[in-house]
Design an enzyme around this catalytic site. Structure first.
Site, short mmCIF file in Angstrom:
data_model
loop_
_atom_site.label_atom_id
_atom_site.label_comp_id
_atom_site.label_asym_id
_atom_site.label_seq_id
_atom_site.Cartn_x
_atom_site.Cartn_y
_atom_site.Cartn_z
N SER A 116 44.67 37.27 39.99
CA SER A 116 43.53 37.92 39.32
C SER A 116 43.38 39.39 39.67
O SER A 116 42.27 39.90 39.75
CB SER A 116 42.23 37.15 39.60
OG SER A 116 42.29 35.84 39.06
N ASN A 144 54.06 39.70 35.65
CA ASN A 144 54.60 38.39 35.27
C ASN A 144 53.94 37.98 33.96
O ASN A 144 52.79 37.56 33.95
CB ASN A 144 54.32 37.37 36.39
CG ASN A 144 54.82 35.99 36.05
OD1 ASN A 144 55.51 35.80 35.03
ND2 ASN A 144 54.47 35.01 36.86
N HIS A 186 57.28 30.48 41.97
CA HIS A 186 55.90 30.71 41.51
C HIS A 186 55.12 29.40 41.58
O HIS A 186 55.66 28.32 41.35
CB HIS A 186 55.91 31.26 40.08
CG HIS A 186 54.56 31.74 39.66
ND1 HIS A 186 53.59 30.88 39.21
CD2 HIS A 186 54.01 32.98 39.67
CE1 HIS A 186 52.49 31.58 38.94
NE2 HIS A 186 52.73 32.86 39.21
N LYS A 239 54.54 35.52 32.18
CA LYS A 239 54.51 34.06 32.01
C LYS A 239 54.98 33.72 30.58
O LYS A 239 55.84 34.43 30.04
CB LYS A 239 53.12 33.51 32.34
CG LYS A 239 52.66 34.01 33.73
CD LYS A 239 51.47 33.33 34.28
CE LYS A 239 51.15 33.91 35.66
NZ LYS A 239 50.04 33.27 36.34
N GLY A 269 44.86 33.35 37.79
CA GLY A 269 44.32 33.10 36.45
C GLY A 269 42.88 32.63 36.44
O GLY A 269 42.38 32.15 35.43
N GLU A 313 53.19 28.04 39.59
CA GLU A 313 53.24 27.22 38.38
C GLU A 313 54.54 26.41 38.33
O GLU A 313 54.57 25.28 37.83
CB GLU A 313 53.08 28.12 37.14
CG GLU A 313 51.63 28.57 37.00
CD GLU A 313 51.45 29.96 36.44
OE1 GLU A 313 52.35 30.49 35.77
OE2 GLU A 313 50.37 30.53 36.68
N GLU A 363 50.53 34.62 46.77
CA GLU A 363 49.65 34.32 45.64
C GLU A 363 48.85 33.05 45.94
O GLU A 363 49.36 31.94 45.72
CB GLU A 363 50.46 34.10 44.36
CG GLU A 363 51.31 35.29 43.97
CD GLU A 363 51.64 35.25 42.49
OE1 GLU A 363 51.33 36.24 41.82
OE2 GLU A 363 52.16 34.24 42.00
O1 LIG Z 1 52.47 35.85 38.94
C1 LIG Z 1 51.30 36.22 38.77
C2 LIG Z 1 50.20 35.42 39.25
O2 LIG Z 1 50.33 34.10 38.89
C3 LIG Z 1 48.86 36.00 39.01
O3 LIG Z 1 48.36 35.72 37.73
P1 LIG Z 1 46.96 36.35 37.29
O4 LIG Z 1 47.06 37.83 37.58
O5 LIG Z 1 46.82 36.06 35.84
O6 LIG Z 1 45.92 35.70 38.15
#
Ligand SMILES: O=C[C@H](O)COP(=O)(O)O
Length: 248
Positions: free
Chosen positions: A211, A10, A94, A12, A171, A96, A165
């Site tokens: 993460s 992802n 998600h 983002k 993050g 977010e 998640e």
């Molecule tokens: O969609 C992915 C997640 O939000 C994980 O993000 P991250 O690997 O940066 O913690």
């Protein structure tokens, strides 16, 4: 038959054409485990570009979509548009989207239903916040979020991947431990056997996200109920290849 490992990246709201070229070249170089399904979640504006340069063996996902095919919804994109530019997947729900953009369970479910009926495959995200975990409500939250999806998915579970998640792990550099992730995946699978069917519970793939790095992926991937990853930050980096290959 076992569940095919599925790793999503992802991106983002990251990347420009230069960085996308680098990421895609790195994926082409791989080598990627051919037994793993790989899907990259791309900013909407780059979906067509990525489709034009990525091998067909790699799936391309939008990171969101709206719940109807077309109309006066300024700034939104529809599953029909995602399909029209050649992408086959969408990431929905998600954290977010849920926290920053206020998407509630019922809206996520409406989006999931429309995406599936439009022919997209869906990565549907669920997960608890730190407060919810500390209050002992992890299962309650994850089950509630999944329950909202049941009527939207209906008999189309083969079009859906669930992504667990935990919000506190996204993050933050603080991944869930393999045991923490495995525990939630196992209880979600158990809940699905009661609330969907034993067949759905046995077949649905549940990704872990939060993460994940090249360094942590192998131990997480060894857990019996972790069927892949949804990767944010590390999906922009060369180590994404190591995450894809974590079961080797
Ligand atoms: O969609 C992915 C997640 O939000 C994980 O993000 P991250 O690997 O940066 O913690």
């Amino acid at each position: 038959m076992g569940r095919k490992f599925v790793v999503g990246g992802n991106w983002k709201m990251n990347g420009d054409k230069n960085q996308i070229n680098e990421i895609v070249n790195n994926l082409k170089k791989g080598p990627l485990d051919p037994n793993v399904e790989v899907v990259i979640g791309v900013p909407a504006i780059y979906l067509a570009y990525v489709k034009s340069i990525v091998p067909d063996t790699i799936g391309v996902a939008a990171q969101n979509c709206w719940k109807v095919p077309k109309g006066a919804f300024t700034g939104e994109i529809s599953p029909a548009m995602i399909k029209d530019v050649g992408a086959d997947w969408v990431i929905l729900g998600h954290s977010e989207r849920r926290t920053i953009f206020g998407e509630k369970d019922d809206l996520v479910a409406q989006k999931v239903a429309h995406a599936i009926e439009s022919g997209l495959k869906v990565i549907a995200c669920i997960g608890e916040t730190l407060d919810e975990r500390e209050a002992g409500k992890t299962e309650e939250v994850v089950f509630r979020q999944t329950k909202a999806l049941l009527p939207a998915i209906g008999s189309n579970w083969d079009k859906v991947v669930l992504a667990y998640e935990p919000v506190w792990a996204i993050g933050t550099g603080k991944s869930a431990t393999p045991q923490q992730a495995q525990d939630v995946h196992a209880s979600l699978r158990n809940w699905l056997s009661t609330n969907a069917s034993a067949d759905v519970a046995a077949k649905v793939r549940i990704q872990y996200g939060g993460s994940v790095t090249g360094a942590t992926a192998k131990e997480l991937a060894a857990c019996p109920d972790i069927d892949g990853f949804l990767v944010g930050g590390a999906s922009l980096k060369p180590e994404f290849v190591d995450i894809v290959n974590a079961t080797q």
